[in-house]
Design a protein around this motif. Structure first.
Motif, PDB file in Angstrom:
ATOM      1  N   ASP A 110       1.129  -1.774   0.009  1.00  0.00           N
ATOM      2  CA  ASP A 110      -0.210   0.502   0.055  1.00  0.00           C
ATOM      3  C   ASP A 110       0.513   0.883  -0.096  1.00  0.00           C
ATOM      4  O   ASP A 110       0.477   2.075  -0.662  1.00  0.00           O
ATOM      5  CB  ASP A 110      -0.521  -0.112   0.799  1.00  0.00           C
ATOM      6  N   GLU A 111       2.104   1.676   0.938  1.00  0.00           N
ATOM      7  CA  GLU A 111       2.741   2.707   0.898  1.00  0.00           C
ATOM      8  C   GLU A 111       3.674   2.779  -0.654  1.00  0.00           C
ATOM      9  O   GLU A 111       3.967   3.125  -1.137  1.00  0.00           O
ATOM     10  CB  GLU A 111       3.727   2.634   1.601  1.00  0.00           C
ATOM     11  N   LEU A 112       3.454   1.855  -0.761  1.00  0.00           N
ATOM     12  CA  LEU A 112       4.403   1.890  -2.771  1.00  0.00           C
ATOM     13  C   LEU A 112       3.455   1.947  -3.276  1.00  0.00           C
ATOM     14  O   LEU A 112       4.434   2.561  -4.159  1.00  0.00           O
ATOM     15  CB  LEU A 112       5.170   0.317  -3.073  1.00  0.00           C
ATOM     16  N   LYS A 113       2.792   1.713  -3.034  1.00  0.00           N
ATOM     17  CA  LYS A 113       1.725   2.093  -3.976  1.00  0.00           C
ATOM     18  C   LYS A 113       1.050   3.501  -4.558  1.00  0.00           C
ATOM     19  O   LYS A 113       1.542   4.582  -5.380  1.00  0.00           O
ATOM     20  CB  LYS A 113       0.219   1.532  -3.588  1.00  0.00           C
ATOM     21  N   LYS A 114       1.642   3.928  -2.797  1.00  0.00           N
ATOM     22  CA  LYS A 114       1.194   6.127  -2.233  1.00  0.00           C
ATOM     23  C   LYS A 114       2.304   6.641  -3.191  1.00  0.00           C
ATOM     24  O   LYS A 114       1.981   7.327  -3.876  1.00  0.00           O
ATOM     25  CB  LYS A 114       0.752   6.059  -1.342  1.00  0.00           C
ATOM     26  N   ARG A 115       3.800   6.079  -2.999  1.00  0.00           N
ATOM     27  CA  ARG A 115       4.910   6.776  -4.074  1.00  0.00           C
ATOM     28  C   ARG A 115       5.414   5.882  -5.512  1.00  0.00           C
ATOM     29  O   ARG A 115       5.641   6.859  -6.007  1.00  0.00           O
ATOM     30  CB  ARG A 115       5.859   6.069  -3.499  1.00  0.00           C
ATOM     31  N   GLY A 116       3.804   6.035  -6.301  1.00  0.00           N
ATOM     32  CA  GLY A 116       3.569   5.421  -8.037  1.00  0.00           C
ATOM     33  C   GLY A 116       4.431   4.482  -7.968  1.00  0.00           C
ATOM     34  O   GLY A 116       3.820   4.147  -9.490  1.00  0.00           O
ATOM     35  N   PHE A 117       4.335   3.488  -7.147  1.00  0.00           N
ATOM     36  CA  PHE A 117       4.547   2.083  -8.127  1.00  0.00           C
ATOM     37  C   PHE A 117       3.616   1.541  -8.020  1.00  0.00           C
ATOM     38  O   PHE A 117       2.411   1.392  -7.977  1.00  0.00           O
ATOM     39  CB  PHE A 117       5.613   1.179  -7.227  1.00  0.00           C
ATOM     40  N   ALA A 118       3.495   0.070  -9.491  1.00  0.00           N
ATOM     41  CA  ALA A 118       2.168  -0.480 -10.190  1.00  0.00           C
ATOM     42  C   ALA A 118       2.700  -1.641  -8.938  1.00  0.00           C
ATOM     43  O   ALA A 118       3.868  -2.330  -8.892  1.00  0.00           O
ATOM     44  CB  ALA A 118       2.183  -0.586 -11.502  1.00  0.00           C
ATOM     45  N   ILE A 119       1.664  -1.782  -8.270  1.00  0.00           N
ATOM     46  CA  ILE A 119       1.806  -3.225  -7.255  1.00  0.00           C
ATOM     47  C   ILE A 119       1.263  -4.484  -8.900  1.00  0.00           C
ATOM     48  O   ILE A 119      -0.463  -4.148  -8.956  1.00  0.00           O
ATOM     49  CB  ILE A 119       0.955  -2.848  -6.247  1.00  0.00           C
ATOM     50  N   GLY A 120       1.740  -5.574  -8.193  1.00  0.00           N
ATOM     51  CA  GLY A 120       1.161  -7.020  -8.972  1.00  0.00           C
ATOM     52  C   GLY A 120       0.520  -7.601  -7.726  1.00  0.00           C
ATOM     53  O   GLY A 120      -0.792  -7.445  -7.199  1.00  0.00           O
ATOM     54  N   LYS A 121       1.490  -9.397  -7.345  1.00  0.00           N
ATOM     55  CA  LYS A 121       0.834 -10.258  -6.142  1.00  0.00           C
ATOM     56  C   LYS A 121       1.422  -9.211  -5.072  1.00  0.00           C
ATOM     57  O   LYS A 121       2.368  -9.109  -5.002  1.00  0.00           O
ATOM     58  CB  LYS A 121       1.774 -11.224  -6.716  1.00  0.00           C
ATOM     59  N   VAL A 122       0.616  -9.591  -4.124  1.00  0.00           N
ATOM     60  CA  VAL A 122       0.888  -9.672  -2.084  1.00  0.00           C
ATOM     61  C   VAL A 122       0.568 -10.919  -1.830  1.00  0.00           C
ATOM     62  O   VAL A 122      -0.446 -10.980  -2.052  1.00  0.00           O
ATOM     63  CB  VAL A 122      -0.447  -8.288  -2.258  1.00  0.00           C
ATOM     64  N   THR A 178      13.004 -10.967   8.477  1.00  0.00           N
ATOM     65  CA  THR A 178      13.014 -10.671   9.100  1.00  0.00           C
ATOM     66  C   THR A 178      13.295  -9.352  10.218  1.00  0.00           C
ATOM     67  O   THR A 178      13.038  -8.919  10.745  1.00  0.00           O
ATOM     68  CB  THR A 178      13.433 -11.672  10.819  1.00  0.00           C
ATOM     69  N   ALA A 179      14.802  -8.471   9.190  1.00  0.00           N
ATOM     70  CA  ALA A 179      14.369  -7.279   9.740  1.00  0.00           C
ATOM     71  C   ALA A 179      14.463  -6.610   9.080  1.00  0.00           C
ATOM     72  O   ALA A 179      14.782  -5.226   9.344  1.00  0.00           O
ATOM     73  CB  ALA A 179      16.234  -7.099   9.738  1.00  0.00           C
ATOM     74  N   PHE A 180      12.962  -6.135   8.413  1.00  0.00           N
ATOM     75  CA  PHE A 180      12.187  -5.388   7.990  1.00  0.00           C
ATOM     76  C   PHE A 180      11.140  -4.684   8.792  1.00  0.00           C
ATOM     77  O   PHE A 180      10.702  -5.445   9.763  1.00  0.00           O
ATOM     78  CB  PHE A 180      11.536  -5.836   7.118  1.00  0.00           C
ATOM     79  N   LYS A 181      11.535  -3.516   9.078  1.00  0.00           N
ATOM     80  CA  LYS A 181      10.443  -2.935  10.236  1.00  0.00           C
ATOM     81  C   LYS A 181       9.829  -2.150   9.058  1.00  0.00           C
ATOM     82  O   LYS A 181       8.584  -1.700   9.202  1.00  0.00           O
ATOM     83  CB  LYS A 181      11.791  -2.438  11.056  1.00  0.00           C
ATOM     84  N   ASN A 182      10.298  -0.913   8.439  1.00  0.00           N
ATOM     85  CA  ASN A 182       9.776  -0.044   7.755  1.00  0.00           C
ATOM     86  C   ASN A 182      10.070   0.421   6.295  1.00  0.00           C
ATOM     87  O   ASN A 182      11.540   0.195   6.438  1.00  0.00           O
ATOM     88  CB  ASN A 182       9.142   0.910   8.734  1.00  0.00           C
ATOM     89  N   LEU A 183       9.714   1.111   5.586  1.00  0.00           N
ATOM     90  CA  LEU A 183      10.443   1.399   3.953  1.00  0.00           C
ATOM     91  C   LEU A 183      10.854   2.569   4.409  1.00  0.00           C
ATOM     92  O   LEU A 183      11.211   3.169   5.734  1.00  0.00           O
ATOM     93  CB  LEU A 183       8.955   1.969   3.075  1.00  0.00           C
ATOM     94  N   ALA A 184      11.818   3.327   3.732  1.00  0.00           N
ATOM     95  CA  ALA A 184      12.500   4.257   3.675  1.00  0.00           C
ATOM     96  C   ALA A 184      11.389   5.640   4.035  1.00  0.00           C
ATOM     97  O   ALA A 184      10.315   6.007   3.228  1.00  0.00           O
ATOM     98  CB  ALA A 184      13.222   4.261   2.380  1.00  0.00           C
ATOM     99  N   ALA A 185      12.022   6.858   4.538  1.00  0.00           N
ATOM    100  CA  ALA A 185      11.555   8.005   4.758  1.00  0.00           C
ATOM    101  C   ALA A 185      10.941   8.429   3.740  1.00  0.00           C
ATOM    102  O   ALA A 185      11.903   8.485   2.518  1.00  0.00           O
ATOM    103  CB  ALA A 185      11.572   8.776   5.818  1.00  0.00           C
ATOM    104  N   LYS A 186       9.485   8.814   3.437  1.00  0.00           N
ATOM    105  CA  LYS A 186       9.383   9.327   1.613  1.00  0.00           C
ATOM    106  C   LYS A 186      10.019  10.293   1.341  1.00  0.00           C
ATOM    107  O   LYS A 186       9.966  10.696   0.130  1.00  0.00           O
ATOM    108  CB  LYS A 186       8.107   9.395   1.578  1.00  0.00           C
ATOM    109  N   LYS A 187      10.750  11.299   2.077  1.00  0.00           N
ATOM    110  CA  LYS A 187      11.169  12.212   1.321  1.00  0.00           C
ATOM    111  C   LYS A 187      12.884  12.117   1.414  1.00  0.00           C
ATOM    112  O   LYS A 187      13.698  12.382   0.370  1.00  0.00           O
ATOM    113  CB  LYS A 187      12.132  13.634   2.774  1.00  0.00           C
ATOM    114  N   ASN A 188      13.570  11.022   1.868  1.00  0.00           N
ATOM    115  CA  ASN A 188      14.842  10.593   1.330  1.00  0.00           C
ATOM    116  C   ASN A 188      14.796  10.312   0.521  1.00  0.00           C
ATOM    117  O   ASN A 188      15.024  10.242  -0.433  1.00  0.00           O
ATOM    118  CB  ASN A 188      15.010  10.007   3.081  1.00  0.00           C
TER     119      ASN A 188
END
Length: 207
Positions: A110-122, A178-188
């Protein structure tokens, strides 16, 4: 009879006077012609050498070129510009969760979609990766994605591993570890994308 007249020779063969006649040696025409030719050749060479010196010191736009002289400043060769990376909307991302935490793939998608990426399978990661990714994540795709989609996605999630498979499609997989927490900050992430979209100018030559 004169003393110069040999015995038995009189009449018209008689030599009169008290001096021997001077006998001139016949002129050698070959030597004269050779000497003349040598003089002409010498003059021609001298004239050619003079013209060369005039060209060198006066300059005619070609022989006085400064290119290649030691210490001269040479223009920098044209640097090859790398092709621009694809835009997020041109990249289709399949998001898979390889961790025990539920809902992680959907939230990242969902966050990647907000940033403009096309989403396929989830969904959950395939068995080959499920609960086997210890780091932040893995980007999986065809070799062509290395200089394109992978570079763009790497701005959204730091520390991902890059792997290639034999697919013949342009979509890429993001497998969350398993080490994933969040995506990088959008501004960065946006700042990194902006830098990537502007190729560095070619450096000027140094003197």
């Amino acid at each position: 009879m004169s003393m110069l007249t040999p015995p038995g020779m009189g009449g018209k063969y008689r030599i009169t006077g008290d001096k021997y006649p001077r006998m001139r040696r016949p002129r050698n025409r070959r030597r004269s012609v050779s000497a003349a030719l040598a003089a002409v050749v010498a003059l021609a060479l001298a004239g050619w050498g003079t013209l060369q010196l005039i060209d060198v010191f006066a300059g005619d736009g070609k022989k006085t070129s400064t290119a290649g002289r030691k210490g001269e400043c040479k223009p920098a060769p044209k640097a090859s510009v790398a092709p621009l990376p694809p835009r997020p909307r041109q990249i289709t991302v399949n998001v898979y969760n390889a961790t025990p935490r539920s809902g992680l793939a959907k939230a990242a998608a969902d966050e990647l979609k907000k940033r403009g990426f096309a989403i396929g399978k989830v969904g959950n990661a395939p068995a080959a990766y499920d609960k086997k990714v210890a780091g932040t994540g893995i980007l999986l795709g065809a070799p062509e994605a290395n200089e394109g989609a992978f570079r763009v996605l790497a701005t959204q999630l730091r520390g991902t591993q890059l792997k290639n498979d034999t697919r013949d499609t342009a979509d890429v997989d993001l497998i969350l570890g398993t080490a994933f927490k969040n995506l990088a900050a959008k501004k960065n992430a946006d700042a990194a994308l902006a830098v990537m979209a502007e190729p560095a100018p070619a450096s000027a030559g140094k003197c």
